[in-house]
Design a protein around this motif. Structure first.
Motif, PDB file in Angstrom:
ATOM      1  N   LEU A   1       0.834  -1.194   0.000  1.00  0.00           N
ATOM      2  CA  LEU A   1       0.000   0.000   0.000  1.00  0.00           C
ATOM      3  C   LEU A   1       0.875   1.253   0.000  1.00  0.00           C
ATOM      4  O   LEU A   1       2.003   1.231   0.483  1.00  0.00           O
ATOM      5  N   SER A   2       0.321   2.345  -0.532  1.00  0.00           N
ATOM      6  CA  SER A   2       1.038   3.614  -0.489  1.00  0.00           C
ATOM      7  C   SER A   2       1.027   4.137   0.938  1.00  0.00           C
ATOM      8  O   SER A   2       0.338   3.611   1.805  1.00  0.00           O
ATOM      9  N   VAL A   3       1.777   5.200   1.164  1.00  0.00           N
ATOM     10  CA  VAL A   3       1.817   5.814   2.493  1.00  0.00           C
ATOM     11  C   VAL A   3       0.406   6.234   2.902  1.00  0.00           C
ATOM     12  O   VAL A   3      -0.046   5.967   4.022  1.00  0.00           O
ATOM     13  N   GLY A   4      -0.319   6.881   1.977  1.00  0.00           N
ATOM     14  CA  GLY A   4      -1.671   7.339   2.292  1.00  0.00           C
ATOM     15  C   GLY A   4      -2.606   6.177   2.588  1.00  0.00           C
ATOM     16  O   GLY A   4      -3.415   6.229   3.525  1.00  0.00           O
ATOM     17  N   GLU A   5      -2.496   5.110   1.792  1.00  0.00           N
ATOM     18  CA  GLU A   5      -3.357   3.942   2.018  1.00  0.00           C
ATOM     19  C   GLU A   5      -3.038   3.270   3.348  1.00  0.00           C
ATOM     20  O   GLU A   5      -3.929   2.775   4.040  1.00  0.00           O
TER      21      GLU A   5
ATOM     22  N   GLU B   1       1.332  11.167   0.476  1.00  0.00           N
ATOM     23  CA  GLU B   1       0.284  10.156   0.289  1.00  0.00           C
ATOM     24  C   GLU B   1       0.637   9.056  -0.708  1.00  0.00           C
ATOM     25  O   GLU B   1       0.413   7.883  -0.461  1.00  0.00           O
ATOM     26  N   ASP B   2       1.169   9.468  -1.873  1.00  0.00           N
ATOM     27  CA  ASP B   2       1.345   8.473  -2.940  1.00  0.00           C
ATOM     28  C   ASP B   2       2.708   7.796  -2.911  1.00  0.00           C
ATOM     29  O   ASP B   2       3.022   6.997  -3.796  1.00  0.00           O
ATOM     30  N   ARG B   3       3.492   8.105  -1.893  1.00  0.00           N
ATOM     31  CA  ARG B   3       4.834   7.511  -1.865  1.00  0.00           C
ATOM     32  C   ARG B   3       4.780   6.022  -1.543  1.00  0.00           C
ATOM     33  O   ARG B   3       3.882   5.538  -0.865  1.00  0.00           O
ATOM     34  N   ASP B   4       5.793   5.297  -2.046  1.00  0.00           N
ATOM     35  CA  ASP B   4       5.987   3.892  -1.706  1.00  0.00           C
ATOM     36  C   ASP B   4       6.670   3.861  -0.338  1.00  0.00           C
ATOM     37  O   ASP B   4       7.723   4.472  -0.170  1.00  0.00           O
TER      38      ASP B   4
ATOM     39  N   ARG C   1     -12.089  11.676   4.085  1.00  0.00           N
ATOM     40  CA  ARG C   1     -11.091  10.712   4.535  1.00  0.00           C
ATOM     41  C   ARG C   1      -9.705  11.118   4.042  1.00  0.00           C
ATOM     42  O   ARG C   1      -8.721  11.053   4.779  1.00  0.00           O
ATOM     43  N   ARG C   2      -9.675  11.558   2.776  1.00  0.00           N
ATOM     44  CA  ARG C   2      -8.387  11.986   2.229  1.00  0.00           C
ATOM     45  C   ARG C   2      -7.846  13.168   3.011  1.00  0.00           C
ATOM     46  O   ARG C   2      -6.664  13.254   3.308  1.00  0.00           O
ATOM     47  N   ALA C   3      -8.745  14.086   3.345  1.00  0.00           N
ATOM     48  CA  ALA C   3      -8.314  15.285   4.074  1.00  0.00           C
ATOM     49  C   ALA C   3      -7.771  14.908   5.452  1.00  0.00           C
ATOM     50  O   ALA C   3      -6.760  15.461   5.911  1.00  0.00           O
ATOM     51  N   THR C   4      -8.456  13.962   6.109  1.00  0.00           N
ATOM     52  CA  THR C   4      -7.997  13.519   7.426  1.00  0.00           C
ATOM     53  C   THR C   4      -6.574  12.963   7.346  1.00  0.00           C
ATOM     54  O   THR C   4      -5.717  13.279   8.179  1.00  0.00           O
ATOM     55  N   VAL C   5      -6.352  12.117   6.332  1.00  0.00           N
ATOM     56  CA  VAL C   5      -5.025  11.516   6.171  1.00  0.00           C
ATOM     57  C   VAL C   5      -3.992  12.598   5.872  1.00  0.00           C
ATOM     58  O   VAL C   5      -2.898  12.632   6.463  1.00  0.00           O
ATOM     59  N   ALA C   6      -4.353  13.517   4.978  1.00  0.00           N
ATOM     60  CA  ALA C   6      -3.413  14.575   4.588  1.00  0.00           C
ATOM     61  C   ALA C   6      -3.019  15.403   5.810  1.00  0.00           C
ATOM     62  O   ALA C   6      -1.843  15.727   6.012  1.00  0.00           O
ATOM     63  N   GLU C   7      -4.003  15.706   6.631  1.00  0.00           N
ATOM     64  CA  GLU C   7      -3.755  16.505   7.817  1.00  0.00           C
ATOM     65  C   GLU C   7      -2.826  15.766   8.780  1.00  0.00           C
ATOM     66  O   GLU C   7      -1.878  16.327   9.325  1.00  0.00           O
ATOM     67  N   ALA C   8      -3.131  14.478   8.977  1.00  0.00           N
ATOM     68  CA  ALA C   8      -2.311  13.685   9.893  1.00  0.00           C
ATOM     69  C   ALA C   8      -0.869  13.593   9.400  1.00  0.00           C
ATOM     70  O   ALA C   8       0.077  13.682  10.192  1.00  0.00           O
ATOM     71  N   LEU C   9      -0.717  13.422   8.078  1.00  0.00           N
ATOM     72  CA  LEU C   9       0.636  13.346   7.521  1.00  0.00           C
ATOM     73  C   LEU C   9       1.358  14.675   7.707  1.00  0.00           C
ATOM     74  O   LEU C   9       2.523  14.703   8.118  1.00  0.00           O
TER      75      LEU C   9
END
Lengths: 213, 567
Positions: free
Chosen positions: A93-97, A129-132, A112-120
């Motif tokens: 999975l990617s970092v975001g996933e 998000e899209d990094r390996d 959900r995407r926004a939550t992840v982006a904020e946490a990152l």
């Protein structure tokens, strides 16, 4: 009932011999450090708490989370987060996933995407998000593992030698980050370690396990 | 405590797997034993008696057939094991070893029939080697009249089996090597003054052998009773016992099936006895090994001599299969090719054209059987492994024996019985039964190839995912299966290769009406149309290689942005 994590008369045995015995309460925001030589049953205790105790071990005693008895709940329903020495990011999975893996289901995809982006962004990994995960540095991986765990909204946090894999500088950083987050969220923390420095940094009570007696 | 109960489907899979794998074997053995005792209602025969045994004993070829079964079995197994052990002893860890290992691994999946044809085309009196060496070296202007293949003693057959089984044993031994602390043992042996080969044989081999004992037994049982290789490389008058059993099975006179069944029982007894003899031999070898150690003999000079011999033998084994495949390729496009020309006079695609127009259905049947048998087996095996993981209980030694059982019972001992049984309960032979018969042989290999990577998966991933709220099924589908995509596809490719290579299950359970590349190729053996055989042998090999290619390419594509899984 008391808020926090209560280990009520826990005793784990293998082939009749008692391996672990602990009866403690960890208040919200507090860190209980469990120390002991290897083979003293530190990981066994954590396995009992996460609900993944191996066959051959017998555990007794209750695990209470904010007063709720989760002793018989299956592992996935306990909402007890755990960090290991290795980051254990899911490599497919990617970092975001990875970060979104433990998010409660439902809600709009954009939220959900926004939550992840904020946490990152919160741990200095904005736009990752899209990094390996395999292309991240050790410190970055550890931070992704931390927010992945926090996004699943655990009610308690277990640390299994969580800082042992990091070099000295990173280690201090990561410790501060984890303890700080746990305190803000008022999470009871149980940390297993063999490193006295970890215990000092945690500042909480220390429980000595086994001692090989 | 919290050991959550398994869902019903998962709980049912392990017993169902046992039924799918062992049911046909048990039913087939029963279906063999009864006719062997004279009970065969389908032909109106219900009087029990020794008639079938008598007619078996009356067959004049029996003594030779029994002897052949024993000699080829022991010879091939011993040679394959000896080359494996010496090659590992003398060369493991070296660059030459790695190079040969890389060649041998794909050879493992080459179907037996293709390898046997290749070898025959290579070493026959009119084969490629003779052509390359004639007349300048041999003086032969025409093929000499000597029986190199299909020789009376079954030596060609034993050689074919040796070169085909050696890669199998080598790979099994390599898997065992990781668990035997070989490096440190070798260091100790060297410090005590033992050379490479002697040190390895005395200090490492015993623990390797303990782990590859079952595969060795499989090779012995297989080599004693194989049919397709015997049809291609074995003697014809009389043929081997297993070949004769198949002939009797195909006889229009139904009473001959009783003789066939009696023969099948004899074959089973022979294999059982041979396994016991081999087991006793293990004890004798261990005793001699202890005597050697007790003598303190370092055998330094023999050590130095053994290494080149081992390398040569391994290289010849690998080379003969590879060159054999090349020979098949040349024949498949050969125009006129007179002896002793080293190469054909011209190229001719007629055989391939004929295959392109007429072979499509055969290819489709082959692929269909392999795909369904592999798919079913994957469900069984993954279900069993997952149940094992969730119960926290590993496979016992007894369980391992059960997995090997279908490979230890000679095919020719239970497949005729299975077909007889199917007929007598009114089931038509056809695609369905053939697929189920393939599952019997696909399952064990799938278990063996997927088991290790499955168990090597770090269980902390499961703990982490569960702590994040994933249910056990979620952990399986969202984490474990994707992470194990590559080993799963590789194991599936091994399974497809096993299915593609099956001759007897397709022939017997299919009642001769299901044509695959393998049955068609073997059917060509008696005809001697080398061009057609070349085409079918290559098509068989290609059918096996394609899934391996898929297993390489798909993970590389899916995980092109996932460095840890790109491999």
């Amino acid at each position: 009932m008391a808020e926090g994590l209560t280990l009520d008369g826990i005793r784990i045995r293998r082939e009749g011999a008692t391996l672990v015995e602990i009866d403690r309460h960890v208040a919200p925001g507090e860190v209980l450090t469990v120390m002991g030589p290897s083979g003293a049953g530190k990981s066994t205790l954590l396995a009992y708490l996460t609900g993944t105790l191996s066959r051959g071990f017998e555990g007794e005693g209750r695990i209470l989370l904010n007063g709720e008895d989760v002793t018989d709940a299956p592992a996935h329903a306990r909402r007890i987060g755990i960090l290991f020495q290795d980051d254990l990011l899911f490599p497919h999975l990617s970092v975001g996933e990875n970060a979104a893996f433990g998010l409660a289901p439902g809600g709009r995809a954009s939220d959900r995407r926004a939550t992840v982006a904020e946490a990152l962004a919160d741990v200095g990994l904005a736009g990752f998000e899209d990094r390996d995960p395999d292309t991240l540095s050790g410190g970055q991986k550890a931070r992704v593992a931390l927010i992945r765990m926090l996004l699943s909204e655990p009610r308690a946090l277990l640390l299994d030698e969580a800082f042992s894999g990091l070099d000295a500088a990173l280690r201090a950083q990561m410790r501060t980050l984890v303890f700080e987050r746990a305190r803000t969220r008022a999470l009871p923390v149980l940390m297993v370690t063999h490193d006295a420095e970890d215990a000092r940094a945690a500042g909480g009570p220390v429980f000595e396990l086994g001692g090989g007696a | 405590m919290t050991a959550a109960r398994l869902p019903a489907g998962l709980r049912a899979l392990p017993p169902l797997t046992m039924v799918a794998m062992l049911g046909p074997v048990a039913a087939g053995l029963a279906g063999t034993l009864l006719p062997a005792a004279g009970f065969y209602p389908a032909a109106g025969l219900t009087t029990l008696g020794l008639g079938p045994l008598q007619s078996l004993l009356d067959w004049p070829g029996l003594a030779a057939a029994v002897r052949l079964s024993l000699t080829t079995g022991f010879l091939a197994t011993f040679a394959a094991l000896a080359i494996t052990a010496l090659f590992l002893a003398g060369w493991s860890g070296t660059r030459a070893f790695l190079a040969l290992e890389r060649v041998l691994s794909p050879l493992l999946s080459v179907p037996h029939a293709a390898a046997a044809f290749g070898l025959a085309f290579l070493v026959a009196p009119s084969g490629w080697l003779a052509r390359l060496l004639s007349p300048w070296l041999t003086g032969w202007e025409r093929p000499p009249d000597i029986a190199v293949t299909q020789d009376h003693w079954g030596l060609a057959m034993a050689a074919g089996l040796t070169v085909k089984e050696m890669p199998f044993l080598l790979l099994m031994a390599l898997a065992a090597l990781g668990q035997s602390d070989a490096t440190r043992r070798m260091r100790v042996a060297a410090a005590l003054g033992y050379g490479r080969v002697a040190g390895w044989l005395l200090a490492v081999f015993p623990s390797i052998y303990a782990q590859i004992r079952l595969p060795v037994y499989v090779v012995l049982a297989y080599s004693m009773s194989v049919v397709d290789v015997a049809l291609i490389l074995g003697p014809t008058t009389p043929p081997t016992l297993s070949v004769q059993i198949v002939r009797w099975m195909g006889d229009p006179d139904l009473a001959m099936r009783l003789t066939a069944s009696a023969g099948a029982v004899l074959q089973l007894v022979l294999v059982g006895a041979a396994l016991l003899v081999w087991r006793a031999g293990e004890g004798a070898v261990a005793f001699l090994g202890r005597r050697w150690i007790g003598s303190g003999l370092r055998a330094g000079r023999a050590d130095a001599a053994a290494r080149p011999v081992a390398l040569g033998a391994a290289a010849i084994a690998a080379g003969s299969v590879l060159l054999g495949l090349l020979t098949l390729g040349i024949w498949s496009v050969a125009g006129f090719w007179g002896f002793p020309d080293p190469l054909p006079g011209g190229l001719d695609l007629r055989s391939w054209m004929r295959f392109a127009t007429g072979g499509g259905a055969t290819v489709a049947t082959t692929a269909l059987i392999a795909a369904i048998a592999t798919g079913l087996s994957l469900i069984f095996v993954i279900g069993c492994l997952e149940a094992e993981h969730r119960r926290g209980k590993a496979l016992s030694q007894k369980g391992l024996w059960l997995i090997y059982l279908p490979l230890l019972v000679p095919q020719v001992a239970f497949l005729p019985g299975l077909q007889t049984l199917l007929l007598s309960v009114g089931l038509k032979s056809g695609l369905g039964p053939v697929i189920l018969a393939h599952v019997v042989f696909v399952l064990p290999y799938l278990f063996l190839s997927l088991g290790d990577p499955w168990r090597a998966w770090d269980p902390r991933y499961a703990t982490t995912a569960a702590a994040l709220g994933a249910r056990p099924a979620g952990v399986l589908w969202r984490v474990r299966l994707p992470m194990l995509l590559r080993p799963i596809l590789t194991a599936a490719a091994v399974a497809m290769a096993v299915s593609v290579g099956q001759y007897l299950p397709t022939l017997i359970v299919g009642g001769g009406r299901v044509d695959t590349l393998t049955t068609e190729a073997v059917a060509l053996a008696s005809g001697g149309d080398r061009r057609a055989i070349g085409v079918y042998g290559l098509a068989q090999t290609a059918a096996v290689m394609v899934p391996f290619g898929v297993a390489l390419i798909v993970p590389a594509l899916v995980f092109r942005n996932r460095r840890a899984l790109r491999g």
